[in-house]
Design an enzyme around this catalytic site. Structure first.
Site: not given
Length: 594
Positions: A297, A487
């Site tokens: 990521d 997020e």
């Protein structure tokens, strides 16, 4: 000069023969370049060629200006072309977070977020959403979609809960595999690659006070505010729970054809996933025989330790094949080079990583068709895709409450509508839309619920965002929404409906005989204190760019079929759900839907 006559150029050869032939011709620099993924604003096309870069990505908001599908296509081509001009002509693969349609592109079809798709329980529909998304990303020369998330959110305070199809592993497994099948369907000469994420148990992390958070989260370089409290945290669970709840959807996705998996920022019992050799190599590649490649990521290897050299060595040796740098790629390349020269990363591990990346590029036809068919541009927000999106919106709606025959609406009734969200595309789309965190207003093309009601009622609809009405209507519709987030910015320790929205509902109650509440949210929110004021309540999740499709369901032209993908709690004391006493019931149970 490219080696045009080599076996790897021969499409009659097996993919494995082509991979091994190409690998045998590559220098160390060319191999490490393939393992490097760079954010598009941080590199020039010339450097793509010089450093043999394997992948470029657009992060949330990584858009051309002006932001159109045509300009996206040109932008991606400007990076692809230099990769084709390298000695071996290895095409890069361009990635984007098209998590609910090609959602960074103004004018794309924005589908409901996964939480809404989870409410449909319709695998065929999810497969068609994946297929439509593939067409729209391929239209812009993007081959790689960082989706689907097969997270199993266990605590809806998590800001990424809406990226999960459900709290139920079976639902996630079925719909995640369906999305992979749809997304990766061959379209003419072109094919999109999915990235199943985030491996593993990103939805199983525990809520922490900031004082108790591990270093890598409490001091998270990515955290834009103090909101980050559970995202990128630690899943403190035993292996049986890990396997049965969180690992299972990955196995189904692999069986559906997944060739890429994105590794999670999060930890399992204190060990960061990017350093977890047992799960990345022993289980995924060994026990399961996964032959695809693993990508990190965003800048996630930096969270392992302040020593960048040690972090790179640890993550690649753990099983990482491609690293999303995303900025300082020259330092990354020199670091890996030094680690190989020092013997800290073996050439066998490098060759294994590069082989996996090349295998996917050959399987996806990138060597023969690095640029996609330009006629795919006609599919971007096409009538066919809008129809799929509208179907998804309608099947995602969950009727939580319906008393006094409030629904369906009757077109002979007078109708008042209130709430900013009733006429706001951005609030209907939520995060990961045009920009990373999303935004309010007409941020992209689309329709609103108010548009849909006006199409049915005409001038009989009266709208005032603040419910400043003089007299009384037969029916009042109030639309409330969570502010867009993505997020950890969406981590919330209190999911109670805001005081302003609560007051709006109370105000509207005085101006209507019957009150219908529509909730736009990425997860269940606490509405128990206002539910008695409402005759009907509808969970509309984050419907996307085609919110007008809600109206025909309210009028009964289309039936409600959605079922809750998450337990709808009555109070914050009922979180985390795992600790909910048997004697205490939620407001609405998992699977509820009238």
């Amino acid at each position: 000069m490219q080696l045009e006559t080599s076996r790897y150029r021969d499409t009659q050869q097996s993919i494995e023969a082509r991979v091994q032939d190409l690998l045998s011709l590559m220098t160390l620099a060319e191999k490490i370049g393939q393992m490097t993924q760079v954010e598009k604003n941080s590199i020039t096309p010339d450097d793509v060629k010089q450093y043999f870069i394997g992948s470029i990505l657009s992060g949330g908001g990584g858009n051309p200006d002006p932001n159109t599908a045509e300009n996206w296509r040109k932008m991606v081509q400007s990076y692809m072309q230099p990769s084709l001009e390298t000695r071996l002509g290895i095409p890069l693969i361009y990635g984007s977070d098209a998590v609910h349609g090609h959602s960074n592109v103004v004018g794309a079809t924005i589908f409901p977020h996964n939480v809404g798709l989870g409410a449909t329980r319709d695998a065929n529909l999810v497969e068609r959403v994946g297929y439509a998304t593939a067409k729209e990303i391929l239209a812009t020369n993007v081959h790689w979609n960082f989706a689907p998330a097969v997270s199993v959110p266990r605590d809806i305070r998590w800001g990424r809960s809406y990226e999960g199809f459900s709290e139920n592993t079976a639902v996630v497994s079925e719909l995640g595999a369906a999305y992979v099948r749809g997304l990766q369907t061959v379209i003419g000469d072109d094919r999109a690659l999915g990235s199943v994420k985030h491996f593993v148990a990103d939805g199983g992390t525990e809520w922490d006070s900031r004082a108790d958070m591990p270093y890598t989260v409490a001091n998270n370089w990515q955290a834009a505010s103090e909101n980050w409290r559970i995202d990128q945290g630690d899943a403190r669970i035993d292996e049986e729970t890990l396997r049965t709840v969180h690992l299972a959807p990955y196995k189904d996705a692999i069986e559906a054809g997944a060739e890429n998996i994105m590794v999670s920022f999060s930890s399992w019992n204190g060990l960061k996933m990017h350093a977890n050799t047992y799960l990345l190599t022993d289980v995924l590649k060994g026990e399961w025989g996964f032959e695809g490649f693993l990508v990190s990521d965003w800048m996630a290897v930096n969270q392992l330790t302040d020593d960048f050299y040690a972090a790179v060595v640890q993550s690649i040796n753990a099983g990482l094949d491609m690293v999303m740098v995303p900025f300082d790629y020259k330092t990354f390349i020199s670091t890996v080079t030094e680690a190989v020269q020092n013997g800290d990363i073996s050439i066998e591990r490098i060759d294994d990583a590069v082989s996996r990346i090349l295998r996917a590029k050959f399987m996806w036809g990138l060597f023969e068709h690095p640029l996609t068919a330009d006629n795919l541009l006609d599919t971007v927000r096409s009538e066919a895709h809008i129809a799929i999106a509208e179907e998804a919106v309608q099947k995602s709606l969950v009727l939580l409450k319906n008393e006094n025959d409030a629904l369906p609406l009757n077109t002979g009734q007078s109708l008042y509508v209130a709430g900013i969200a009733a006429d706001d595309i951005g609030l209907a789309c939520g995060g990961w839309t045009i920009e990373w965190q999303g935004g309010r207003g007409a941020i992209t093309d689309g329709t609103t619920l108010l548009d849909g009601l006006k199409a049915i009622y005409g001038d009989d609809v009266q709208y005032d965002a603040d419910a400043n009405f003089v007299d009384k209507a037969d029916v009042g519709v109030v639309v409330v929404a969570e502010e867009p987030y993505a997020e950890g910015e969406g981590d919330r320790d209190d999911l109670t409906l805001s005081e302003a929205d609560s007051q709006l509902i109370s105000k509207m109650r005085e101006h209507c005989e019957q009150l219908i509440l529509i909730v736009y949210s990425g997860r269940p929110i606490i509405i128990s204190h206002v539910s008695d004021m409402c005759d009907a309540i509808v969970a509309a999740w984050l419907p996307g760019s085609e919110a007008q499709a809600i109206a025909p369901v309210l009028t009964g032209d289309v039936s409600f079929t959605g079922k809750l993908p998450f337990t709808w709690i009555a109070s914050m004391e009922q979180l985390p759900q795992a600790t909910l006493p048997a004697s205490e019931t939620p407001q609405w149970a998992f699977g509820h839907g009238l």
